[in-house]
Design a protein around this motif. Structure first.
Motif, PDB file in Angstrom:
ATOM      1  N   ASP A   1       0.856  -1.231  -0.075  1.00 53.56           N
ATOM      2  CA  ASP A   1       0.122  -0.016  -0.147  1.00 53.56           C
ATOM      3  C   ASP A   1       0.919   1.446  -0.065  1.00 53.56           C
ATOM      4  OD1 ASP A   1      -1.866   1.988   0.377  1.00 53.56           O
ATOM      5  OD2 ASP A   1      -2.913   0.931   1.921  1.00 53.56           O
ATOM      6  N   ARG A   2       0.953   1.818  -0.949  1.00 51.05           N
ATOM      7  CA  ARG A   2       1.766   3.083  -1.293  1.00 51.05           C
ATOM      8  C   ARG A   2       1.477   4.284  -0.249  1.00 51.05           C
ATOM      9  NH1 ARG A   2       4.783  -0.332  -2.993  1.00 51.05           N
ATOM     10  NH2 ARG A   2       4.916  -0.716  -5.195  1.00 51.05           N
ATOM     11  N   ARG A   3       0.204   4.236   0.013  1.00 52.87           N
ATOM     12  CA  ARG A   3      -0.063   5.219   0.853  1.00 52.87           C
ATOM     13  C   ARG A   3       0.689   5.324   2.164  1.00 52.87           C
ATOM     14  NH1 ARG A   3      -6.178   4.267   0.953  1.00 52.87           N
ATOM     15  NH2 ARG A   3      -5.248   2.169   0.910  1.00 52.87           N
ATOM     16  N   LEU A   4       1.275   4.102   2.695  1.00 50.82           N
ATOM     17  CA  LEU A   4       1.549   3.901   4.046  1.00 50.82           C
ATOM     18  C   LEU A   4       3.104   3.931   3.958  1.00 50.82           C
ATOM     19  CD1 LEU A   4      -0.637   0.648   5.135  1.00 50.82           C
ATOM     20  CD2 LEU A   4      -1.008   3.076   5.736  1.00 50.82           C
ATOM     21  N   GLU A   5       3.674   4.072   2.747  1.00 50.75           N
ATOM     22  CA  GLU A   5       5.239   4.077   2.979  1.00 50.75           C
ATOM     23  C   GLU A   5       5.613   5.604   3.223  1.00 50.75           C
ATOM     24  OE1 GLU A   5       6.350   2.938  -1.261  1.00 50.75           O
ATOM     25  OE2 GLU A   5       6.239   1.060  -1.111  1.00 50.75           O
ATOM     26  N   ASP A   6       6.968   5.335   3.705  1.00 50.54           N
ATOM     27  CA  ASP A   6       7.531   6.450   4.338  1.00 50.54           C
ATOM     28  C   ASP A   6       6.651   7.524   5.279  1.00 50.54           C
ATOM     29  OD1 ASP A   6       9.571   6.067   2.786  1.00 50.54           O
ATOM     30  OD2 ASP A   6       8.940   6.941   1.045  1.00 50.54           O
ATOM     31  N   ARG A   7       5.944   6.597   6.232  1.00 50.15           N
ATOM     32  CA  ARG A   7       5.139   7.479   7.272  1.00 50.15           C
ATOM     33  C   ARG A   7       5.291   6.695   8.530  1.00 50.15           C
ATOM     34  NH1 ARG A   7      -0.897   8.177   4.956  1.00 50.15           N
ATOM     35  NH2 ARG A   7      -1.040   9.531   6.640  1.00 50.15           N
ATOM     36  N   GLU A   8       5.273   7.260   9.722  1.00 51.66           N
ATOM     37  CA  GLU A   8       5.166   6.512  11.030  1.00 51.66           C
ATOM     38  C   GLU A   8       3.886   6.023  11.269  1.00 51.66           C
ATOM     39  OE1 GLU A   8       7.287   5.607  13.984  1.00 51.66           O
ATOM     40  OE2 GLU A   8       8.127   6.665  12.277  1.00 51.66           O
ATOM     41  N   LEU A   9       3.922   4.629  11.518  1.00 50.16           N
ATOM     42  CA  LEU A   9       2.678   3.758  11.767  1.00 50.16           C
ATOM     43  C   LEU A   9       2.704   3.066  12.905  1.00 50.16           C
ATOM     44  CD1 LEU A   9       3.232   1.732   8.148  1.00 50.16           C
ATOM     45  CD2 LEU A   9       1.877   3.939   8.607  1.00 50.16           C
ATOM     46  N   MET A  10       1.420   2.848  13.380  1.00 56.53           N
ATOM     47  CA  MET A  10       1.307   2.055  14.293  1.00 56.53           C
ATOM     48  C   MET A  10       0.626   0.700  14.045  1.00 56.53           C
ATOM     49  SD  MET A  10      -1.528   3.001  17.488  1.00 56.53           S
ATOM     50  CE  MET A  10      -2.755   1.734  17.214  1.00 56.53           C
ATOM     51  N   ALA A  11       0.769  -0.572  14.466  1.00 57.72           N
ATOM     52  CA  ALA A  11       0.438  -1.617  14.230  1.00 57.72           C
ATOM     53  C   ALA A  11      -0.153  -2.656  15.306  1.00 57.72           C
ATOM     54  CB  ALA A  11       1.251  -2.761  13.251  1.00 57.72           C
ATOM     55  N   VAL A  12      -1.184  -3.358  15.507  1.00 54.98           N
ATOM     56  CA  VAL A  12      -1.407  -4.286  16.474  1.00 54.98           C
ATOM     57  C   VAL A  12      -1.541  -5.724  15.747  1.00 54.98           C
ATOM     58  CG1 VAL A  12      -3.350  -5.086  17.787  1.00 54.98           C
ATOM     59  CG2 VAL A  12      -2.890  -2.559  17.512  1.00 54.98           C
ATOM     60  N   VAL A  13      -0.718  -6.626  16.264  1.00 54.60           N
ATOM     61  CA  VAL A  13      -0.550  -7.901  15.782  1.00 54.60           C
ATOM     62  C   VAL A  13      -1.121  -8.609  16.837  1.00 54.60           C
ATOM     63  CG1 VAL A  13       0.829  -9.634  14.888  1.00 54.60           C
ATOM     64  CG2 VAL A  13       1.383  -7.292  14.670  1.00 54.60           C
TER      65      VAL A  13
END
Length: 147
Positions: A45-57
């Motif tokens: 997903d190009r919209r998520l590249e080079d951004r600070e992300l949070m994930a729940v696994v």
């Protein structure tokens, strides 16, 4: 088209066959091709590249398979710069849930999820990713928090 041979548990094969029948697929190959495309496209997903992300696994495993828990902890320590939080909980009769909260870049998160998925004897691995910079203030709600 290239023909490949893949090893998988009988139970998974039965589920694939049932899924193919129930959803009108021509057979196993079509199901596996679509699943593969979806998996490979998951982290593209190009919209998520080079951004600070949070994930729940969220990982579910049978606690009688004790080595899974050790491997989860090993991966957690290996990625200590990425894992912001980790909760271990018992669910159902003899299952464990490992919940990881990650903060980082898409590449690191996808590598972490891949490592978890590759861990033998996990029953389920589920996750969601969202950009941290997309949080917006909702009128009447205070989103301030302490570190």
């Amino acid at each position: 088209m290239t023909v490949v041979s893949v090893s998988m548990p009988e139970e998974l094969l039965e589920r694939i066959d049932s899924f193919a029948d129930e959803h009108g697929y021509t057979g196993r190959s079509e199901v596996i091709r679509e699943a593969s495309r979806n998996l490979l496209g998951e982290f593209e997903d190009r919209r998520l590249e080079d951004r600070e992300l949070m994930a729940v696994v969220t990982v579910i495993f049978d606690y009688e398979t004790t080595s899974v828990e050790e491997r989860m902890m090993r991966i957690r320590h290996e990625y200590e710069g990425l894992v912001a939080s980790n909760i271990h909980s018992h669910v159902g009769g003899h299952f464990c849930m490992e919940l990881f909260v990650l903060e980082g870049r898409l590449e690191e998160i996808s590598t972490f999820v891949g490592r978890i998925r590759a861990t033998k004897d996990t029953l389920s691995v589920d996750y969601s990713v969202m950009p941290v910079d997309e949080f917006v203030s909702v009128p009447g709600h205070d989103h301030a928090h302490e570190h």
